[in-house]
Design a protein around this motif. Structure first.
Motif, PDB file in Angstrom:
ATOM      1  N   ARG A 166       0.849  -1.189   0.000  1.00 28.48           N
ATOM      2  CA  ARG A 166       0.000   0.000   0.000  1.00 28.48           C
ATOM      3  C   ARG A 166       0.887   1.242   0.000  1.00 28.48           C
ATOM      4  NH1 ARG A 166      -4.191   2.399   4.579  1.00 28.48           N
ATOM      5  NH2 ARG A 166      -5.103   3.959   3.185  1.00 28.48           N
ATOM      6  N   HIS A 167       0.344   2.338  -0.507  1.00 27.41           N
ATOM      7  CA  HIS A 167       1.110   3.588  -0.577  1.00 27.41           C
ATOM      8  C   HIS A 167       1.426   4.133   0.814  1.00 27.41           C
ATOM      9  CE1 HIS A 167      -2.490   5.775   0.620  1.00 27.41           C
ATOM     10  NE2 HIS A 167      -3.167   5.092  -0.290  1.00 27.41           N
ATOM     11  N   GLY A 168       2.298   5.126   0.863  1.00 25.52           N
ATOM     12  CA  GLY A 168       2.737   5.717   2.116  1.00 25.52           C
ATOM     13  C   GLY A 168       1.789   6.789   2.634  1.00 25.52           C
ATOM     14  N   ASP A 169       2.182   7.403   3.730  1.00 26.39           N
ATOM     15  CA  ASP A 169       1.407   8.444   4.403  1.00 26.39           C
ATOM     16  C   ASP A 169       0.987   9.527   3.413  1.00 26.39           C
ATOM     17  OD1 ASP A 169       0.676   9.778   7.120  1.00 26.39           O
ATOM     18  OD2 ASP A 169       1.765  11.326   6.023  1.00 26.39           O
ATOM     19  N   ARG A 170      -0.267   9.937   3.480  1.00 24.85           N
ATOM     20  CA  ARG A 170      -0.784  10.934   2.542  1.00 24.85           C
ATOM     21  C   ARG A 170      -1.594  11.980   3.277  1.00 24.85           C
ATOM     22  NH1 ARG A 170      -5.933   9.743   2.953  1.00 24.85           N
ATOM     23  NH2 ARG A 170      -6.743   7.600   2.773  1.00 24.85           N
ATOM     24  N   THR A 171      -1.880  13.062   2.582  1.00 25.15           N
ATOM     25  CA  THR A 171      -2.800  14.062   3.113  1.00 25.15           C
ATOM     26  C   THR A 171      -4.214  13.500   3.037  1.00 25.15           C
ATOM     27  OG1 THR A 171      -3.052  15.082   0.937  1.00 25.15           O
ATOM     28  CG2 THR A 171      -1.289  15.935   2.351  1.00 25.15           C
ATOM     29  N   PRO A 172      -5.136  14.023   3.848  1.00 30.08           N
ATOM     30  CA  PRO A 172      -6.503  13.493   3.811  1.00 30.08           C
ATOM     31  C   PRO A 172      -7.139  13.658   2.433  1.00 30.08           C
ATOM     32  CG  PRO A 172      -6.170  14.817   5.784  1.00 30.08           C
ATOM     33  CD  PRO A 172      -4.962  15.022   4.921  1.00 30.08           C
ATOM     34  N   LYS A 173      -7.797  12.594   1.985  1.00 35.69           N
ATOM     35  CA  LYS A 173      -8.540  12.675   0.723  1.00 35.69           C
ATOM     36  C   LYS A 173      -9.840  13.434   0.964  1.00 35.69           C
ATOM     37  CE  LYS A 173      -8.868   8.304  -0.165  1.00 35.69           C
ATOM     38  NZ  LYS A 173      -9.214   7.044  -0.879  1.00 35.69           N
ATOM     39  N   GLN A 174     -10.229  14.252  -0.014  1.00 37.85           N
ATOM     40  CA  GLN A 174     -11.478  14.994   0.080  1.00 37.85           C
ATOM     41  C   GLN A 174     -12.238  14.847  -1.223  1.00 37.85           C
ATOM     42  OE1 GLN A 174     -11.209  18.792   2.420  1.00 37.85           O
ATOM     43  NE2 GLN A 174      -9.034  18.548   1.985  1.00 37.85           N
ATOM     44  N   LYS A 175     -13.570  14.877  -1.102  1.00 37.24           N
ATOM     45  CA  LYS A 175     -14.391  14.638  -2.276  1.00 37.24           C
ATOM     46  C   LYS A 175     -15.692  15.416  -2.145  1.00 37.24           C
ATOM     47  CE  LYS A 175     -16.181  10.478  -2.758  1.00 37.24           C
ATOM     48  NZ  LYS A 175     -16.252   9.034  -3.078  1.00 37.24           N
ATOM     49  N   MET A 176     -16.171  15.916  -3.265  1.00 34.73           N
ATOM     50  CA  MET A 176     -17.458  16.586  -3.299  1.00 34.73           C
ATOM     51  C   MET A 176     -18.200  16.146  -4.557  1.00 34.73           C
ATOM     52  SD  MET A 176     -18.375  20.621  -3.534  1.00 34.73           S
ATOM     53  CE  MET A 176     -18.083  20.581  -5.294  1.00 34.73           C
ATOM     54  N   LYS A 177     -19.489  15.828  -4.406  1.00 30.75           N
ATOM     55  CA  LYS A 177     -20.298  15.422  -5.540  1.00 30.75           C
ATOM     56  C   LYS A 177     -21.383  16.461  -5.778  1.00 30.75           C
ATOM     57  CE  LYS A 177     -19.778  10.431  -4.766  1.00 30.75           C
ATOM     58  NZ  LYS A 177     -20.494   9.154  -4.544  1.00 30.75           N
ATOM     59  N   MET A 178     -21.697  16.681  -7.037  1.00 32.67           N
ATOM     60  CA  MET A 178     -22.818  17.550  -7.381  1.00 32.67           C
ATOM     61  C   MET A 178     -23.331  17.158  -8.758  1.00 32.67           C
ATOM     62  SD  MET A 178     -20.905  21.141  -8.213  1.00 32.67           S
ATOM     63  CE  MET A 178     -22.435  21.861  -8.752  1.00 32.67           C
ATOM     64  N   GLU A 179     -24.629  17.332  -8.923  1.00 34.03           N
ATOM     65  CA  GLU A 179     -25.248  17.015 -10.201  1.00 34.03           C
ATOM     66  C   GLU A 179     -25.324  18.297 -11.020  1.00 34.03           C
ATOM     67  OE1 GLU A 179     -29.031  14.310 -11.684  1.00 34.03           O
ATOM     68  OE2 GLU A 179     -29.007  15.220  -9.696  1.00 34.03           O
ATOM     69  N   VAL A 180     -24.867  18.229 -12.254  1.00 33.04           N
ATOM     70  CA  VAL A 180     -24.832  19.431 -13.104  1.00 33.04           C
ATOM     71  C   VAL A 180     -25.555  19.149 -14.413  1.00 33.04           C
ATOM     72  CG1 VAL A 180     -22.677  20.321 -12.127  1.00 33.04           C
ATOM     73  CG2 VAL A 180     -22.573  18.750 -14.051  1.00 33.04           C
ATOM     74  N   ARG A 181     -26.186  20.201 -14.963  1.00 33.54           N
ATOM     75  CA  ARG A 181     -26.907  20.067 -16.227  1.00 33.54           C
ATOM     76  C   ARG A 181     -26.573  21.190 -17.196  1.00 33.54           C
ATOM     77  NH1 ARG A 181     -30.728  18.224 -12.389  1.00 33.54           N
ATOM     78  NH2 ARG A 181     -31.569  16.169 -12.886  1.00 33.54           N
ATOM     79  N   HIS A 182     -25.630  22.024 -16.858  1.00 32.71           N
ATOM     80  CA  HIS A 182     -25.301  23.142 -17.744  1.00 32.71           C
ATOM     81  C   HIS A 182     -24.685  22.618 -19.040  1.00 32.71           C
ATOM     82  CE1 HIS A 182     -23.598  26.916 -19.183  1.00 32.71           C
ATOM     83  NE2 HIS A 182     -24.388  27.533 -18.316  1.00 32.71           N
ATOM     84  N   PRO A 183     -25.051  23.194 -20.194  1.00 31.67           N
ATOM     85  CA  PRO A 183     -24.525  22.708 -21.479  1.00 31.67           C
ATOM     86  C   PRO A 183     -23.003  22.698 -21.567  1.00 31.67           C
ATOM     87  CG  PRO A 183     -26.355  24.206 -21.831  1.00 31.67           C
ATOM     88  CD  PRO A 183     -26.059  24.254 -20.374  1.00 31.67           C
ATOM     89  N   LEU A 184     -22.339  23.616 -20.882  1.00 35.74           N
ATOM     90  CA  LEU A 184     -20.880  23.656 -20.955  1.00 35.74           C
ATOM     91  C   LEU A 184     -20.248  22.390 -20.389  1.00 35.74           C
ATOM     92  CD1 LEU A 184     -20.164  27.382 -19.966  1.00 35.74           C
ATOM     93  CD2 LEU A 184     -19.920  26.327 -22.221  1.00 35.74           C
ATOM     94  N   PHE A 185     -20.868  21.835 -19.349  1.00 35.25           N
ATOM     95  CA  PHE A 185     -20.341  20.591 -18.799  1.00 35.25           C
ATOM     96  C   PHE A 185     -20.543  19.439 -19.784  1.00 35.25           C
ATOM     97  CE2 PHE A 185     -20.850  22.813 -14.659  1.00 35.25           C
ATOM     98  CZ  PHE A 185     -19.562  22.628 -14.187  1.00 35.25           C
ATOM     99  N   PHE A 186     -21.662  19.454 -20.513  1.00 32.01           N
ATOM    100  CA  PHE A 186     -21.905  18.409 -21.508  1.00 32.01           C
ATOM    101  C   PHE A 186     -20.928  18.524 -22.675  1.00 32.01           C
ATOM    102  CE2 PHE A 186     -25.809  17.925 -19.190  1.00 32.01           C
ATOM    103  CZ  PHE A 186     -26.123  16.583 -19.341  1.00 32.01           C
ATOM    104  N   GLU A 187     -20.596  19.769 -23.052  1.00 29.04           N
ATOM    105  CA  GLU A 187     -19.608  19.958 -24.116  1.00 29.04           C
ATOM    106  C   GLU A 187     -18.249  19.405 -23.683  1.00 29.04           C
ATOM    107  OE1 GLU A 187     -19.438  24.038 -25.247  1.00 29.04           O
ATOM    108  OE2 GLU A 187     -21.585  24.151 -25.725  1.00 29.04           O
ATOM    109  N   LEU A 188     -17.894  19.658 -22.432  1.00 23.53           N
ATOM    110  CA  LEU A 188     -16.624  19.138 -21.913  1.00 23.53           C
ATOM    111  C   LEU A 188     -16.647  17.619 -21.867  1.00 23.53           C
ATOM    112  CD1 LEU A 188     -13.938  20.247 -20.653  1.00 23.53           C
ATOM    113  CD2 LEU A 188     -14.983  19.862 -18.425  1.00 23.53           C
ATOM    114  N   PHE A 189     -17.793  17.064 -21.462  1.00 22.52           N
ATOM    115  CA  PHE A 189     -17.956  15.613 -21.395  1.00 22.52           C
ATOM    116  C   PHE A 189     -17.779  14.982 -22.774  1.00 22.52           C
ATOM    117  CE2 PHE A 189     -20.600  11.740 -20.921  1.00 22.52           C
ATOM    118  CZ  PHE A 189     -20.016  11.206 -19.783  1.00 22.52           C
ATOM    119  N   LYS A 190     -18.369  15.630 -23.786  1.00 23.19           N
ATOM    120  CA  LYS A 190     -18.269  15.127 -25.154  1.00 23.19           C
ATOM    121  C   LYS A 190     -16.847  15.281 -25.693  1.00 23.19           C
ATOM    122  CE  LYS A 190     -20.200  15.802 -29.793  1.00 23.19           C
ATOM    123  NZ  LYS A 190     -21.171  16.583 -30.606  1.00 23.19           N
ATOM    124  N   LYS A 191     -16.195  16.403 -25.366  1.00 24.11           N
ATOM    125  CA  LYS A 191     -14.855  16.690 -25.878  1.00 24.11           C
ATOM    126  C   LYS A 191     -13.866  15.596 -25.510  1.00 24.11           C
ATOM    127  CE  LYS A 191     -11.153  20.144 -25.524  1.00 24.11           C
ATOM    128  NZ  LYS A 191     -10.765  21.464 -24.951  1.00 24.11           N
TER     129      LYS A 191
END
Length: 1052
Positions: free
Chosen positions: A338-363
């Motif tokens: 297993r890997h060595g000592d690390r900083t705490p992992k952090q995560k945030m989830k959110m649902e998005v529907r803006h077209p710019l995110f879909f363009e990025l997803f497609k790109k």
């Protein structure tokens, strides 16, 4: 001339040569060489002589003809080395790859009479066309004025290289025309990505390679704090090793340096320098003196009737005793780490529907795979730009809190709740390998060498030299794999640095040595199985009961009866009330941090790894928001994150002296000791189901690693035709190292525990091993599972007893409160009970004639080391110079090391419980890196005959002191030693087990692959205060903190 003979490398090597009993070193005075006839030069049996500026090579040749000494470097060939035309001719005759080149010879009296045609963007030499960029080299090897000409499309001009002056090795010139006087070699420019490789041979069977920044890049010489040019040791391929041998033999130069260009998948020799030494490498000085001394004695001892022989047979073959007293040869080492000592992992989830995110997803091809993973700075910048644009659309400024403005939240809600499909955006940051993690990995790698037998004879007292001997003679087949997570890859690089005694930064080691294993699912897994999702849901329900655990709960939550699990349930009693306490403690913690922020004295306070109080508050505030949901229930999935954060702050930020952190650590650890292991299955069947989905590809790879008939190409083996000086060229040890995350370690251990490898009822050693594993509370950083394969050459090839497999385990890094409650194993390679009466006395690793397996000693018993002291010298550890430490008077090395260990233990306990301002220990202030010596402290999990140490030692400290070192060293916990789970396995047993679990998983694997292709179920949108992290502070998406962002396509 005397500058070279009295240089540091020469002095270091000559000092080591003097340690040979029959070798005396005499340096010829410069005035004697220049003024006296050769008849008056001192007599010698062996001559080391090399050309340098002002050196009379003719006289040296005359002396050699007169006295006929053994020549380390041939003198006549040194004339050829001074002419680049001759060098290229010899290389070409030997079939060594060169850049495409042509020679332009000019008559000094008539320089214009030559076959050269110059165009705007090319030159034609003897009918050979060289388009720019091309290289122009003077034919005289002593002339270092090499020019590189650039095409007009790139701006034209030329880069002019020269012998280093200060911190410059080249300058750019706007001049684009080639030189019109002198003879030159014109050659094709090779794109090496700004790196040159310098190779140093010591005889045909030894080569050391270093990479440096190419002088053609920008001309600035990179130097360290001591003013020395920065170079990085690198590994040579099998073909490059063969080239090194050919160069050494073709030019008849035992000590020889040459330059390699790695370009377009090939390696080309572009220069041969003759007599050259590596600078600032103690390992190279040791190796060079060893090779030269043995070479001299091998050649001259018979002539001079000296009773001497190289102990070749003793040091070449890696032999260890079996538990039954016979001798076996180590053939393969496989480790999952297993890997060595690390900083705490952090995560945030959110649902998005803006077209710019879909363009990025497609790109980035999201519609093909159903998800994308964005990690590169350019990609993260695109997400940041979208976030900023949304803020502008909302009329929101970066310094405003979104949740405080209801009207803005309504606008945001409108954007996010538009009709149509949605994207689940998951932002991950943190999880970086800390300086402590790098130290842990490097020191563990250094100690890991001790698992390889050898180091006897002249190598005695140098633990790990058996491995280095194998590796330097190309009989060590090493491959290192790592998942694609940055912390895992850097852990692998740091481990490799320690394992192979490399020097320099980790990046070039990572590039050269660590293979990414993310293409075939070997060490990575992004998706949860159906079984794991059901297990998490059931675990969530059990932990939401506001009552003391009943006997029924014990049956539901701990059906395997693991002692560590049951003990944690007893600590918790009522899971909801414990979560209430944890939540209150988190609130108290965030309140204390806010008060610190209001204190002017704390405004500029820097925490560990450059974290600030503001970032620390963000980290804990997010956990405070997320842990207790809006419905008042607790999100059990956040428990590992809470434990992660408090463990990190207890170890690294204890100087803040925040109240109740130990209680929060105790409770969150008890919760995590239930949640984390049970997320990988509650019942045995579930554990196997989930484990198969994670680690079947890895187990198939392990099976191939163990099979001799499936050996890889001889990339790291010595060619049998070029094996002079090595008694066993056909012998080799294969090492496969797999660095991964916690999920794969849990899964692999579950496969060994519950997959039917052995029957606990019938095998006492396995039953004891299972009891030990059930008592282990946590698979911490640097957890290791090690498989070792031995061959008994005295057995018939078809016999099951021919091959012998051992399985070892370490739970990794020690925690702050582990000392009292640590589960006791049975040691490394303990003797089997049926052979205990036959077992000889315990011996040392270095003396193979007495090297026997060790008894299982209690933790409280100190190990009395009987070893030769290694050569006393300073050496570098990390970025810090470690001072020489000499043992004087009656103080033994063992006693001193025990004393140092006590200092560290005392410091760690003070760190966790009562942090105070540190006091610097004189003379030992930078010995922290030496506290991990595997031969003395049991810090490594890798060395035989090691035990964990009790704090009680005969040498008392008064008053107690702290050891302070470079960042990450004084606060680096040690690592539990390896415990043997079983050492009487046959290869047939292991292969049948691996085949069975892999075959049984075919159906499960098909389901997993199908699950990877279908779209994930839609997750509920996060429209809580967590949104402010993304939108009120777009900087949180910048590359330094946003390590991973990916989008999953969801259906309505």
């Amino acid at each position: 001339m005397m500058k070279k003979s009295k240089s540091k490398p020469m002095t270091q090597i000559l000092e080591r040569l003097c340690k040979f009993e029959y070798i005396d070193v005499v340096i010829f005075p410069e005035e004697v060489i220049l003024e006296e006839p050769v008849e008056k030069w001192p007599l010698c049996d062996c001559l080391i002589s090399f050309h340098s500026k002002g050196f009379p090579l003719d006289k040296a040749v005359e002396y050699a003809e007169l006295r006929n000494p053994l020549l380390i470097n041939d003198l006549n060939m040194q004339y050829f080395i001074q002419d680049r035309r001759e060098v290229y001719r010899i290389l070409q005759e030997e079939g060594i790859d060169l850049p495409r080149y042509a020679v332009l010879n000019r008559d000094p009296d008539n320089p214009e009479d030559c076959n050269l045609v110059e165009g705007e963007d090319h030159v034609e030499v003897n009918g050979e066309v060289f388009p720019k960029p091309f290289v122009e080299k003077p034919v005289c090897a002593e002339d270092h004025n090499v020019y590189i000409y650039y095409p007009t499309s790139a701006g034209g001009g030329s880069q002019r290289l020269f012998r280093k002056i200060g911190s410059r090795s080249s300058v750019y010139s706007p001049e684009s025309s080639v030189r019109k006087t002198g003879s030159y070699i014109y050659e094709e420019f090779m794109p090496t990505d700004g790196t040159d490789v310098k190779v140093y041979t010591v005889g045909p069977d030894y080569a050391h390679a270093e990479a440096r920044k190419s002088p053609a890049l920008d001309g600035k010489v990179e130097r360290d704090s001591e003013g020395k040019e920065i170079r990085y040791p690198v590994m040579l391929t099998a073909m490059e090793k063969l080239v090194a041998r050919k160069v050494c033999l073709a030019f008849k130069q035992t000590v020889c340096g040459f330059d390699l260009l790695r370009a377009n998948g090939h390696s080309y020799v572009c220069d041969v320098n003759g007599f050259s030494f590596v600078k600032n490498s103690m390992k190279y000085y040791d190796d060079c003196a060893k090779v030269l001394g043995n070479m001299v004695m091998r050649e001259l001892a018979p002539q001079l009737h000296i009773p001497w022989s190289i102990p070749m047979e003793a040091e070449d073959i890696p032999i260890v005793p079996t538990t039954s007293g016979t001798m076996m040869e180590l053939r393969c080492v496989i480790a999952i780490i297993r890997h060595g000592d690390r900083t705490p992992k952090q995560k945030m989830k959110m649902e998005v529907r803006h077209p710019l995110f879909f363009e990025l997803f497609k790109k980035y091809g999201g519609y093909k795979t159903g998800k994308i993973k964005l990690k590169k700075p350019k990609q993260l910048q695109e997400v940041l730009d979208i976030a900023r644009l949304l803020l502008i659309e909302l009329g929101q400024h970066n310094d405003c809190e979104i949740e405080e403005k209801k009207s803005k939240l309504e606008q945001l809600k409108t954007v996010l709740e538009m009709d149509g499909p949605s994207l689940l955006l998951v932002l991950k940051w943190g999880g970086e390998l800390t300086p402590a993690g790098r130290v842990q990995a490097e020191e563990l790698g250094r100690a890991f060498r001790c698992m390889y037998p050898g180091g006897q004879g002249d190598y005695a007292g140098f633990p790990g030299c058996g491995l280095l001997r194998l590796h330097s003679t190309y009989r060590h087949d090493l491959k290192i794999y790592a998942s694609d997570e940055g912390r895992v890859q850097m852990t692998a690089a740091a481990f490799a640095k320690g394992l192979l005694a490399l020097e320099g930064e980790l990046t070039p080691i990572l590039v050269q040595m660590v293979k990414s294993a993310n293409m075939n699912g070997l060490l990575d897994s992004d998706s949860l199985t159906d079984c794991q999702q059901k297990v998490k849901a059931r675990l969530h329900d059990i932990m939401q009961k506001d009552q003391d655990f009943t006997q029924e709960d014990y049956q539901k939550l701990a059906p395997t009866g693991g002692s560590s699990l049951i003990n944690s349930m007893k600590v918790i009693e009522n899971p909801v009330k414990t979560c209430d306490k944890v939540y209150a403690l988190i609130q108290s913690l965030t309140s204390q941090i806010r008060k610190r922020l209001e204190d002017p004295k704390s405004s500029d306070l820097q925490l560990y790894h450059s974290e600030t109080l503001e970032l620390m508050l963000q980290r804990w505030s997010k956990l405070e928001r997320d842990f207790r949901m809006k419905n008042g229930r607790y999100d059990i999935s956040k428990i590992p994150d809470i434990y992660d954060c408090i463990k990190y702050d207890s170890q690294h930020n204890a100087s803040l002296s925040l109240e109740d952190t130990l209680e929060l650590f105790r409770l969150s650890r008890a919760l995590a000791d239930i949640v984390i292991p049970q997320e990988y299955g509650i019942s045995k069947a579930e554990k196997l189901d989930i484990a198969q989905a994670y680690c079947v590809p890895l187990m198939r790879k392990i099976q191939l690693d163990l099979q001799r008939t499936h050996e890889d190409e001889a990339v790291n083996k010595l060619h049998p035709l070029y094996s002079r000086g090595v008694m066993s060229p056909g012998r080799h040890v294969r090492t496969r190292l797999y660095f991964t995350s916690e999920s794969h370690v849990h899964s692999l251990l579950s496969m060994f525990r519950y997959g039917g490898l052995l029957d606990e009822e019938k095998d006492q050693q396995w039953r004891q091993a299972m009891d030990y594993l059930s008592a282990v509370t946590e698979l911490n950083y640097m957890t290791q599972i090690v498989i070792m394969l031995y061959e008994d050459n005295n057995k018939e090839p078809s016999s099951e007893e021919r091959f012998h497999v051992e399985l070892h385990f370490s739970p990794g890094v020690k925690g702050c409160e582990d000392e009292e409650n640590v589960p006791l194993g049975f040691g490394f390679r303990p003797a089997s009970s049926e052979n205990e009466d036959k077992k000889p006395n315990q011996g040392s690793l270095e003396d193979l004639s007495q090297d026997q397996t060790d008894k299982a000693l209690p933790v409280s018993e100190l190990l009395n080391l009987q070893r030769k002291s290694p050569m006393i010298r300073s050496h570098k550890a990390g970025s810090m110079e470690v001072p020489t430490c000499r043992v004087t008077g009656s103080l033994s090395l063992n006693c001193l090391l025990n004393w140092i260990f006590l200092v560290l233990t005392h410091a760690c306990s003070r760190l966790c419980l009562q942090p105070r301002p540190p006091r610097v220990l004189p003379r030992l202030s930078s010995l922290c890196s030496g506290l991990f010596n595997a031969s003395a402290l049991g810090v490594s999990c890798s060395a035989p005959n090691l035990r964990d140490y009790a704090v009680s030692v005969s040498l008392s400290l008064s008053p107690p002191v702290w050891v302070v070192g470079f960042e990450g060293c004084s606060m680096v916990p040690s690592i539990y030693p390896l415990e043997t789970l079983h050492n009487l396995l046959s290869l047939k047993q292991v292969e049948e087990f691996l085949s069975k679990v892999c075959e049984n998983s075919c159906e499960a694997q098909a389901k997993t692959m199908k699950a990877l292709k279908i779209r994930e179920p839609k997750s509920p949108p996060y429209l809580s205060t967590g949104l402010k992290t993304l939108f009120s502070n777009p900087l949180c998406l910048t590359p330094w903190i946003a390590h991973m962002l990916y989008c999953n396509l969801n259906e309505k």
